[in-house]
Scaffold this active site. Structure first.
Site, PDB file in Angstrom:
ATOM      1  N   ALA A 118       0.837  -1.197   0.000  1.00  0.00           N
ATOM      2  CA  ALA A 118       0.000   0.000   0.000  1.00  0.00           C
ATOM      3  C   ALA A 118       0.870   1.244   0.000  1.00  0.00           C
ATOM      4  O   ALA A 118       2.026   1.214   0.443  1.00  0.00           O
ATOM      5  CB  ALA A 118      -0.917   0.008   1.220  1.00  0.00           C
ATOM      6  N   ASP A 119       0.301   2.324  -0.481  1.00  0.00           N
ATOM      7  CA  ASP A 119       0.972   3.616  -0.436  1.00  0.00           C
ATOM      8  C   ASP A 119      -0.094   4.691  -0.256  1.00  0.00           C
ATOM      9  O   ASP A 119      -1.084   4.705  -0.986  1.00  0.00           O
ATOM     10  CB  ASP A 119       1.775   3.870  -1.718  1.00  0.00           C
ATOM     11  CG  ASP A 119       2.797   4.961  -1.506  1.00  0.00           C
ATOM     12  OD1 ASP A 119       3.842   4.680  -0.873  1.00  0.00           O
ATOM     13  OD2 ASP A 119       2.557   6.097  -1.938  1.00  0.00           O
TER      14      ASP A 119
END
Length: 193
Positions: free
Chosen positions: A76-77
């Protein structure tokens, strides 16, 4: 829950304690896995709201090389987007104060790109939340930065901290997305995986 994944070893590829905490809410057994040296740069010509998913995919490809059969990785970012710029993690107190001054009295976006990958399958998505800050004084910003040192947080704030209680006047979308992982959408995607 998530019986479809009971034969998989699940990895959360994140150093973030908040992401680990949010992942635990799903009651899915997982192991934290981190590797360094991933180039997270992105082209200048993609829309800002697409950058987190782009970076999440870069991370997933780096981890995918280490996967075995029946292993699954989640990357995730999260990015804060204010106007036409991305506010990353501040380098120091001065930059944190500048970011919070920029957010004061305005609505901004928090976008999280998530990728779920196995050796032979990959799914990515983006969740966007609108967050509105009331006007906050320099004294309040200084207090927050000195006491909470938000240098590991995009946009220099954690919505679950003091600043969220005193500055966030509205939210449209997922609260958990602002913390760093849209667990509702992640659960739905994992259940279809």
């Amino acid at each position: 829950m998530l019986e479809n994944l009971r034969d998989y070893k699940i990895f959360l590829a994140s150093k973030s304690p908040r992401r680990r905490e949010l992942m635990q809410m799903l009651r899915v057994p997982f192991t934290v896995l981190t590797i360094g040296g991933i180039d997270e740069s992105f082209p200048d010509d993609i829309p800002l709201t697409e950058v987190p998913e782009y970076v999440s995919n870069i991370k997933a490809e780096a981890y995918r090389k280490h996967l075995k059969d029946k292993e699954l990785v989640i990357t995730a970012d999260t990015m804060v987007i204010s106007g036409n710029k991305i506010l990353g993690k501040p380098k120091d107190g001065r930059e944190a104060m500048e970011m919070l001054n920029d957010l004061s009295g305005k609505t901004h976006l928090v976008a999280t790109g998530v990728t779920i990958a196995t050796l032979d399958l990959k799914v990515s998505f983006t969740t966007i939340t609108e967050v509105t800050f009331a006007s906050i004084s320099d004294k309040e910003i200084d207090y927050y930065v000195k006491n909470y040192q938000p240098f590991d947080k995009a946009g220099a704030y954690g919505i679950q901290e003091w600043i969220g209680a005193v500055a966030v006047s509205g939210i449209n979308g997922s609260f958990y997305n602002v913390m760093g992982l849209p667990v509702h959408r992640l659960f739905r995607e994992l259940s279809k995986f």
